[in-house]
Design an enzyme around this catalytic site. Structure first.
Site, PDB file in Angstrom:
ATOM      1  N   PHE A  28     -14.995  -2.066   3.626  1.00 13.19           N
ATOM      2  CA  PHE A  28     -15.681  -1.993   4.923  1.00 13.19           C
ATOM      3  C   PHE A  28     -16.773  -3.042   5.044  1.00 13.19           C
ATOM      4  O   PHE A  28     -17.760  -2.834   5.744  1.00 13.19           O
ATOM      5  CB  PHE A  28     -16.252  -0.593   5.166  1.00 13.19           C
ATOM      6  N   ILE A  74      -7.312  -5.176   0.053  1.00 19.74           N
ATOM      7  CA  ILE A  74      -8.247  -4.070  -0.203  1.00 19.74           C
ATOM      8  C   ILE A  74      -7.677  -2.742   0.273  1.00 19.74           C
ATOM      9  O   ILE A  74      -8.402  -1.784   0.521  1.00 19.74           O
ATOM     10  CB  ILE A  74      -9.627  -4.326   0.440  1.00 19.74           C
ATOM     11  N   THR A 128      -5.305  -2.751   2.840  1.00 25.20           N
ATOM     12  CA  THR A 128      -4.844  -2.910   4.215  1.00 25.20           C
ATOM     13  C   THR A 128      -3.361  -3.264   4.275  1.00 25.20           C
ATOM     14  O   THR A 128      -2.758  -3.226   5.345  1.00 25.20           O
ATOM     15  CB  THR A 128      -5.600  -4.049   4.904  1.00 25.20           C
ATOM     16  N   GLY A 164      -8.354 -12.145   7.678  1.00 29.11           N
ATOM     17  CA  GLY A 164      -7.536 -12.383   6.495  1.00 29.11           C
ATOM     18  C   GLY A 164      -6.140 -12.880   6.797  1.00 29.11           C
ATOM     19  O   GLY A 164      -5.744 -13.964   6.369  1.00 29.11           O
ATOM     20  N   ARG A 197      -0.057 -11.758  17.615  1.00 35.23           N
ATOM     21  CA  ARG A 197       1.220 -11.269  17.105  1.00 35.23           C
ATOM     22  C   ARG A 197       0.981 -10.225  16.011  1.00 35.23           C
ATOM     23  O   ARG A 197       0.073 -10.353  15.202  1.00 35.23           O
ATOM     24  CB  ARG A 197       2.021 -12.437  16.534  1.00 35.23           C
ATOM     25  N   ASN A 223       3.313  -6.956  11.057  1.00 37.15           N
ATOM     26  CA  ASN A 223       3.986  -5.780  10.502  1.00 37.15           C
ATOM     27  C   ASN A 223       3.463  -4.548  11.227  1.00 37.15           C
ATOM     28  O   ASN A 223       2.313  -4.156  11.058  1.00 37.15           O
ATOM     29  CB  ASN A 223       3.695  -5.713   8.999  1.00 37.15           C
ATOM     30  N   GLN A 257      -4.046  -0.049  10.512  1.00 38.53           N
ATOM     31  CA  GLN A 257      -5.351  -0.699  10.705  1.00 38.53           C
ATOM     32  C   GLN A 257      -6.018  -0.218  11.991  1.00 38.53           C
ATOM     33  O   GLN A 257      -7.217   0.057  12.015  1.00 38.53           O
ATOM     34  CB  GLN A 257      -5.174  -2.217  10.754  1.00 38.53           C
ATOM     35  N   GLU A 263     -10.966  -4.878  12.776  1.00 45.13           N
ATOM     36  CA  GLU A 263     -12.198  -4.248  13.249  1.00 45.13           C
ATOM     37  C   GLU A 263     -12.193  -3.812  14.705  1.00 45.13           C
ATOM     38  O   GLU A 263     -13.004  -2.986  15.116  1.00 45.13           O
ATOM     39  CB  GLU A 263     -13.371  -5.196  12.988  1.00 45.13           C
TER      40      GLU A 263
END
Ligand code: FAD
Ligand code: SF4
Lengths: 329, 670
Positions: free
Chosen positions: B212, B440, B442, B483, B559, B562, B569, B636
């Site tokens: 986080f 982490i 995600t 990322g 885009r 996945n 997320q 986020e």
């Protein structure tokens, strides 16, 4: 490492003797509270006497009462059919506490003797009279959302966190205790005490006294009882305030008898006897309940952070009565 | 590349931190006698015997200059550390260390009398102020004005896995297994202070239990472990930060006070937006939360002004906590918008449509994509917005008041430069793809593998992926929702270059390393994701307790590489947003200077029972202005606006407007 002795006796009298003989000894139940305190340095017993090998883990029903062994786990007790039928407030109180995992581990006696969640009590870098007699009370003038509003003293403003204890106080439970001098029976309302000048003592138990059982008398009040808890998240949070209410009505709907106890407001479960007196013989309308609560709340002490507790006690008690009148528990 | 993490644990010593119990002053003495006499304790490190850090470094990062001086800058600072043969001995040793202090007056909280300063920049490098048009004049003439103050509390990142480090000094190289969002960032911040080359600090983060933002940079505990390892060569040193220690040592979000003034025409069209933020940082290391930056981009208005004012306090250093800036700032802005909608008698969605800008109000640049209105409209459809009564406190269900609320969401699209990836051909048409970034939790391993397979034109089963190791090369942190776009761009660049250099059927053992190419069009556009958050809130008629049975986010986020990972997320963001809306609240005791709600029983995060029907949808899109994959990043954005949607729904349910987070029962009890 700080070594301590560990005993797991099979006989209650032996457990009592082990603790009574050693001022630095403690009983250990499920450990969900005590072990945290060992890690945080809140308490440093030299000897732990594990009571979970003593048996004392059955629930026995007679015509007049239910006798609960101290080692009955919170989740087993909450699910017990006799308790759910005859003392629903107790079952609801248990289920409103902690989490499923903790309830599986926690014992009846351990639950009653869990210590306050006051954040300063748990933080050994801050003064706390309850942890270290005479060091001061950091909660006065500090974080106050969970502070007591009734019966606090200049030495301590902590609240007792147990939900179970509130339901027991309402329903006239008796705590059965074995000490070096034999057995004592303590009304649940007299197990915990107000802080006065000695917040280091949570209860009226003497060192070495072992809780062996809790007895719940049967009554129409107990059978028509409920527990209502207000909290900051939907589960897994201590009470902001809570109310255990038992109600017995005459045919015309007036209150024949009533029991009210509150959690989250004081150093002990607060049995609201003045509110009970005010309601007996009255119609349990919303206004009547509010007025009765207000009588009990005269003398309450609040600050900015705890002022919400008064309307919330009023609301929670009113809602509990409303549920009982609706026939739900 | 050999995989190394497993080997480090054997024969390890345990390290335990000793923290200051004053907020400001000097350490006079660290009495380690009793600790050293305790069985199992090996040594006690303090400012008198710790290896020296930062030689030759200008302005070293004071957060990492652990045990280098007697100065105490905040309560909870590391003032000593105990190395022992077991965790139990280390912890008891730490309890036995006696530290004496010369205490000075400390300022640990801000209020009306605190001296405030406008910083040079707010995080990471935005201007602290902005001023277009004449806000005061426009407000003076505006027919409708909303003038209110909104507050968000201190919040602490609480990943389930607390921070932990295992460090081994082999005499030449330091190896760290670190719970980190950016192993390369950790290596490059520790190395210079230790007098080492980055290549000689090898940081791996194979598995990380969430961060986080709190694991985005190295904090003091990691450096303490490194120091301790240097004093105990060839024995690994293990440090597990406790939950309580996290509340002082691993970052947090500042409290914010946003004074908002909106000026509008009666139809809700904005003429002025004024956002004045007061917040705090530590006196000794600045982190200025960018609370008002999203305000600059959200809505059109001729006259716009933002300012950040900082109180510099003797407190722990604040740091990145998910959606730094956007989360508290958009809470304020989106509740203010709801108040404006009520004041103008305009539907909150219509109000937002009326204030939709055609270009970025701040820069005048076109947006790469701006599909906020579509998000709002799609959400309205999914949430049965048309059925919503206009008036507050007009719907009840049993003992619950029922209301719905909406808020916009936004998050800047960031592509971090300085990422590097390597592609190597292996036997049998397989490829090894290396990128130093970390997963982490995600699912970035999965996403990177997909991106690499796409770019190489092979099946994902032909890609062996190596990540989470600083020795692979520069890679930016898993943070800023950057990322996938940033590392993915490097992977795509390396794959394309590899194909250009070595063709479609390369011999085994050929290798290409590349960094992401710049996308020139990025400069000419405003790059942001947008979303719309809808909440249904029920408020208990008596106790005032709140429930959120329904939460919906509709996002325009580029885009989606996945869908499974993306949905997770978005859910995580929405849930974290709900948690900030209803629960999270750190209480810093102004008398002591530290946070006293320092465990998960007193610092509440949402429990399962608080989560109802959470849904996330996204608009189909690609954004090649931001990244070659068409992605824009999506960690986020789910957090942003969620607390506002909940507060707005609580208002709609009850008619009670709450302007401070968290929104709790005491505001509604009756
Ligand atoms: C995160 C969290 C949330 C929680 N939330 C709630 C909540 O909402 N409501 C609630 O009510 N509780 C809550 N709890 C507390 C939980 O109910 C208690 O920890 C538990 O009931 C204690 O029981 P135990 O058997 O584990 O006690 P222990 O930890 O074993 O003992 C507690 C104390 O009782 C003493 N003791 C134990 N047995 C006996 C005995 N037979 N005779 C005499 N002394 C004895 C011990 O010496 C010790 O002082 C929560 C706990 C945690 C950790
Ligand atoms: S309220 Fe009681 S438990 Fe809390 S700090 Fe004061 S004395 Fe200690």
């Amino acid at each position: 490492m700080r070594p301590f002795a560990y005993h797991r006796p099979a006989d209650p009298a032996e457990a009592v003797a082990l603790v009574a003989a050693d001022p630095a000894a403690s009983f250990l139940g499920g450990g969900t509270n005590l072990v945290d305190h060992l890690k945080l340095g809140v308490t440093r017993p030299g000897t732990l006497v594990d009571v979970t090998g003593l048996g004392l883990d059955t629930v026995e029903q007679t015509d007049a009462s239910l006798r609960i062994g101290t080692n009955v786990r919170n989740s087993d007790l909450a699910a017990h059919p006799a308790l759910r039928a005859g003392w629903p407030a107790v079952s609801r109180a248990l289920l409103a506490g902690a989490s499923g995992q903790i309830r599986n581990q926690a014992t009846t006696g351990g639950n009653l003797l869990q210590r306050t969640r006051c954040v300063y009590f748990q933080d050994v870098t801050t003064p706390c009279n309850k942890r270290e007699s005479g060091s001061g009370c950091s909660a006065i003038g500090g974080y106050g959302r969970y502070n007591a509003v009734l019966g606090a003293s200049g030495q301590c403003v902590a609240t007792h966190p147990s939900d179970l204890a509130v339901a027991l106080a309402a329903l006239d439970a008796v705590v059965v205790v074995l000490g070096p001098d034999g057995e004592r029976r303590i009304p649940a309302t007299e197990l915990h005490r107000l802080p006065e000048e000695h917040p280091e003592h949570d209860t009226t138990l003497r060192h070495g006294e072992l809780i062996t059982a809790v007895e719940l008398p049967s009554s129409p009040l107990a059978a028509r009882s409920t527990y209502q808890k207000a909290r900051d998240r939907a589960s897994y949070a201590f009470a902001l305030v809570s109310a255990a209410v038992g109600l017995d009505l005459d045919e015309d709907g007036t209150v024949r008898d009533v029991r009210i106890a509150w959690g989250g407001v004081a150093h002990k479960p607060w049995r609201a006897t003045r509110a009970e007196d005010a309601l007996r013989g009255e119609q349990p309308t919303e206004d009547a309940v509010r007025a009765a609560v207000d009588i009990e709340l005269t003398g309450a002490n609040t600050d900015d952070q705890s002022a919400y507790k008064l309307p919330m006690v009023r609301a929670t008690t009113t809602y509990a009565v409303h549920r009982l009148l609706e026939g739900s528990r | 590349m050999e995989h190394r993490e497993g080997a480090l644990g054997k024969d390890a010593l345990t390290l335990w931190l000793v923290q200051s119990t004053i907020a400001r002053g000097r350490v006079l003495d660290v009495d380690a006698e009793a600790a050293l006499a305790h069985p199992g304790v090996v040594s006690v490190l303090d400012h008198t015997n710790a290896p020296i850090l930062g030689q030759g470094v200008d302005e070293p990062d004071l957060e990492l200059m652990v045990l280098q001086s007697t100065e105490v800058r905040f309560r909870g600072q590391v003032v000593a550390a105990v190395l022992a043969e077991s965790a139990e001995a280390a912890r008891e040793g730490a309890a036995l260390v006696r530290v004496s202090y010369a205490e000075q007056d400390a300022e640990v909280e801000f209020g009306p009398d605190t001296t405030l300063e406008i910083p040079d920049k707010v995080n990471p490098d935005y201007d602290a102020t902005s001023d277009d048009g004449d806000v005061d004049a426009a407000l003076a003439q505006a027919e409708v004005v909303v003038d209110q103050t909104y507050r968000t509390p201190y919040e602490h990142n609480n990943p389930l896995e607390p921070h932990a480090t295992t460090a081994l000094w082999d005499g030449e190289r330091l190896r760290l297994v670190e719970a980190s969002q950016g192993p390369y960032a950790v290596a490059s911040s520790l190395a210079p202070l230790l007098g080492l080359d980055v290549a000689d600090v090898v940081v791996t983060s194979p598995y990380v239990g969430g961060g986080f933002g709190s694991k985005g940079m190295a904090h003091a505990p990691a450096m303490t472990a490194a120091l301790a390892a240097i004093t105990a060569p060839r024995r690994p040193v293990r440090l597990a930060v406790t939950r309580q220690q996290m509340f002082a040592l691993t970052g947090y979000r500042t409290r914010t006070v946003s004074h908002f003034r909106l000026g509008a025409r009666p139809d809700g069209v904005l003429v002025a937006i004024d956002h004045d933020v007061v917040e705090q940082t530590s006196r000794w290391k600045e982190f200025a939360e960018q609370t008002a930056t999203s305000t600059r981009t959200m809505y059109a208005a001729e006259n716009r002004r933002t300012v950040h004012r900082l109180a510099r306090l003797d407190v722990a250093v604040p740091s990145f906590m998910r959606a730094p800036g956007e989360m508290p700032g958009m809470f304020a802005h989106e509740v203010a918008m709801d108040e404006l909608a009520v004041a103008c008698g305009v539907d909150p969605i219509v109000l937002r449509e009326r204030n939709e800008p055609t270009v970025d109000p701040e820069t005048g640049k076109p947006f790469s994509r701006r599909r906020l209105v579509e998000c709002l409209q799609r959400g309205a459809e999914l949430f049965d917005w048309a059925e919503r009564p206009d008036d507050a406190r007009s719907r009840a269900d049993g003992v619950w008041w029922v209301g719905t609320g909406v808020a916009s969401s936004t998050y800047p699209a960031k592509v971090m430069p300085a990422n590097q990836a390597t592609v190597t051909s292996c036997e049998a048409g397989e490829y090894r793809v290396e990128v130093g970034a970390v997963d982490i939790g995600t699912g970035s391993r999965t996403a990177m593998k997909q991106i690499a397979a796409d770019a190489l034109g092979v099946d994902p089963s032909c890609v062996q992926l190596e990540m989470a190791d600083s020795s692979i090369g520069p890679a930016t942190v898993a943070g800023g929702s950057s990322g996938t776009a940033s590392w993915g761009a490097a992977v795509v660049a390396a794959a394309q270059l590899f194909r250009a250099d070595h063709g479609d059927s390369p011999d085994p053992g050929l290798q290409t390393t590349a960094s992401a190419a710049d996308i020139p069009a990025a400069e000419d556009h405003a790059l942001h994701s947008f979303g719309a958050i809808f909440a249904e809130v029920r408020v208990h008629r008596w106790t005032g307790e709140l429930r959120v049975p329904r939460l919906l986010g509709v996002f325009s986020a580029g885009r989606i590489v996945n869908p499974v990972l993306a949905r997770s997320q978005f859910y995580g963001g929405l849930i974290m947003g709900l948690s900030s809306g209803l629960h999270e609240d750190s209480y810093r005791d102004p008398r002591f200077g530290h946070v006293v709600t320092q465990d998960l029983a007193s610092y509440h995060v949402a429990a399962h029972a608080d989560i109802g029907d959470v849904r996330a949808e996204w608009l189909d899109e690609e954004d090649f202005v931001v990244s070659p994959m068409g992605t824009r990043g999506l960690g986020e954005i789910g957090i942003v606006g969620t607390a506002a949607a909940i507060a707005n729904a609580a208002f709609h349910a009850t008619g009670v407007r709450v302007r401070s987070l968290p929104v709790t029962a005491d505001s509604f009890v009756s």
